[in-house]
Design an enzyme around this catalytic site. Structure first.
Site, PDB file in Angstrom:
ATOM      1  CD1 TRP A 180      -8.144 -28.363  -0.469  1.00 25.10           C
ATOM      2  CD2 TRP A 180      -9.721 -28.361   1.156  1.00 25.10           C
ATOM      3  NE1 TRP A 180      -7.876 -29.317   0.491  1.00 25.10           N
ATOM      4  CE2 TRP A 180      -9.142 -29.385   1.351  1.00 25.10           C
ATOM      5  CE3 TRP A 180     -11.049 -27.934   1.967  1.00 25.10           C
ATOM      6  CZ2 TRP A 180      -9.321 -30.350   2.549  1.00 25.10           C
ATOM      7  CZ3 TRP A 180     -11.361 -28.924   2.780  1.00 25.10           C
ATOM      8  CH2 TRP A 180     -10.225 -29.984   2.994  1.00 25.10           C
ATOM      9  CG  ASP A 261     -12.121 -23.866   4.793  1.00 21.79           C
ATOM     10  OD1 ASP A 261     -11.618 -23.771   5.777  1.00 21.79           O
ATOM     11  OD2 ASP A 261     -11.860 -24.368   3.886  1.00 21.79           O
ATOM     12  CE  LYS A 297      -3.383 -27.057   5.914  1.00 23.26           C
ATOM     13  NZ  LYS A 297      -3.277 -27.929   4.539  1.00 23.26           N
TER      14      LYS A 297
END
Ligand code: KET
Length: 451
Positions: A180, A261, A297
């Protein structure tokens, strides 16, 4: 490979800011005189601005895609940039269970808007740890986990990074290549030195497992290693459980510190517990680790900025001292976290019925994304688009790492008004049955045009 964001840069920048600050305070009286002169004589456009030297920064590689999309008047435009879920109608989705929880919160007149403690909403923290580590996690039972509410996944990574920079002996963090785009910036600004480990093999469009083991094997003992808990972004490629086990053994034997993460728990398999497995393997061995959790999300709470940082320690006493230091990181950064989003999450997680409703809605989102994979794959097959596109159905989570290059992406944006990140990542969650033919046409044209 040394990343371009380097700790020495950050340190230099901090030092020069400090130097400037000192200069300014010693020169204060003359600066004030200058300021007074410009106020009395009036400003003449830009040139007099104290910020005249500021150069225009480029847009963010991910969020900037949305900016470009918003500026495009085309009726057929399609935003597959940011990882944000859309319905079949192309609309953002607020989960039904979230609406219900919010209604409950609004109806409860006893609720107030007082500051939360520095560590956030205690019940939210407890339930978040349970969600990832499991209801019967020995680490939780033994009070070896400290969890603090932070500003979504990003804020949790940043607080964790700063804690490590202040209190951990090894300041190097290894991040996967690719990862990311915000990771290197978050960790270097937190004060860590960022290096990469091999992760993705473009030739197989799969995991470069050998490269990963070699790079972690040659990392200095104690180094921090960032691991995507599931649904790796941007590649959509995750290790198998057997590979995770090998990674765990290697990391523990080299005393590498895992920093997970978790931005997509539930989005990889559709099941929260299945997606938590890799993290649970690392906690089950009794070792220590960090975890950044995001509800952006999986609960669709993007703009509410809800997340948590957990640090699993080997004793309750250490966990307690670690938490006291986390408060010193948070307090001058954002003082204490926001109450609304965390209250929504706590309302849902504490209630069996709501929790179940959430898992059903989450599974529906994951399944819709999986069906988009199949449909896009079929659409390319139908068009006879050259190349092997099976990775579209093999990859996991919100994204497909298409393998399209920068020029092909630029072509699709220019000619088809399809917006995506320049590395060829497309958000499958932004697609619908209606928009797939348009995307497949664009991909077909991009691929055949540059052949
Ligand atoms: N980790 C990963 C791997 C990740 O993809 C994101 C967001 C985050 C953390 C942070 O999410 P937060 O909203 O702070 O909880 N990724 C998407 C959005 C973004 O770039 O901000 C994306 O890649 O599109």
């Amino acid at each position: 490979m040394e990343h371009k964001f380097d700790i020495s840069d950050v340190t230099n920048r901090r030092l020069s800011t400090l130097a400037r600050h000192l200069e300014v305070s010693t020169m204060e009286s003359s600066v004030n005189e200058g300021l007074y002169a410009s106020i009395t004589s009036g400003f003449d456009g830009n040139s007099n601005s104290v910020f005249a030297h500021v150069v225009k920064a480029p847009e963010d590689p991910i969020l900037g895609v949305t900016v470009a999309y918003n500026n495009d008047p085309s009726p057929v435009k399609l935003n597959l940039g940011v990882g944000a879920y859309r319905t079949e109608e192309g609309k953002p989705l607020v989960l039904n269970v979230v609406r219900r929880a919010e209604q409950q919160l609004v109806n409860d007149r006893s609720r107030v808007k007082e500051y939360l403690p520095i560590t956030g909403l205690a019940e939210f923290n407890k339930l978040s740890a349970k969600l990832m580590f499991g209801a019967d996690s020995p680490a939780i039972k033994e009070n070896r986990v400290t969890t603090v509410q932070c500003l979504s996944g990003t804020g949790s990574l940043r607080v964790g990074g700063e804690f490590l920079a202040r209190h951990y002996h090894e300041r190097t963090i290894y991040i996967p290549q690719p990862t990311w785009g915000n990771h290197p910036k978050i960790f270097s600004l937190a004060g860590l030195s960022v290096k990469t480990y091999r992760y993705y093999d473009p030739a197989t469009r799969g995991l470069n497992f050998q490269g990963l083991l070699e790079d972690l094997g040659s990392a200095p003992s104690g180094a921090v290693v960032l691991l995507h808990a599931c649904a790796h972004n941007p590649t959509g490629v995750d290790p198998t459980i057997q590979q995770w086990e090998k990674i765990r053994q290697l990391m523990r034997s080299k005393r590498l510190l895992p920093f997970f993460d978790s931005a997509y728990q539930g989005f990889a398999s559709g099941n929260l517990d299945t997606d938590a497995k890799p993290v649970r393997m690392f906690v089950a061995d009794g070792g220590e680790c960090l975890l950044a959790q995001s509800y952006a999300k999986n609960m669709g709470l993007y703009g509410e900025r809800v997340g948590a940082l957990s640090i699993v320690c080997n004793t309750a006493d250490v966990a307690n001292r670690v938490e006291s230091q986390l408060k010193l990181v948070t307090r001058p950064m954002f003082s204490n976290p926001p109450i609304h989003g965390a209250s929504i999450v706590a309302t849902i997680l504490r209630d069996r019925n709501m929790y179940d409703e959430w898992t059903v809605e989450l599974k529906a989102m994951a399944e819709r994304i999986i069906s988009m994979r199949q449909k896009l794959f079929d659409a390319l097959q139908t068009r006879g688009t050259p190349g092997d596109w099976s990775h579209i159905i093999k990859q996991i989570g919100m994204f497909t790492f298409t393998g399209l290059n920068k020029e092909q992406v630029a072509f699709m944006t220019k000619e088809y008004h399809i917006y995506m990140t320049s590395d060829g990542r497309i958000s499958m969650a932004g697609l619908s049955s209606k928009t797939i033919p348009h995307l497949a046409d664009a991909m077909h044209a991009a691929v055949t045009r540059t052949l």
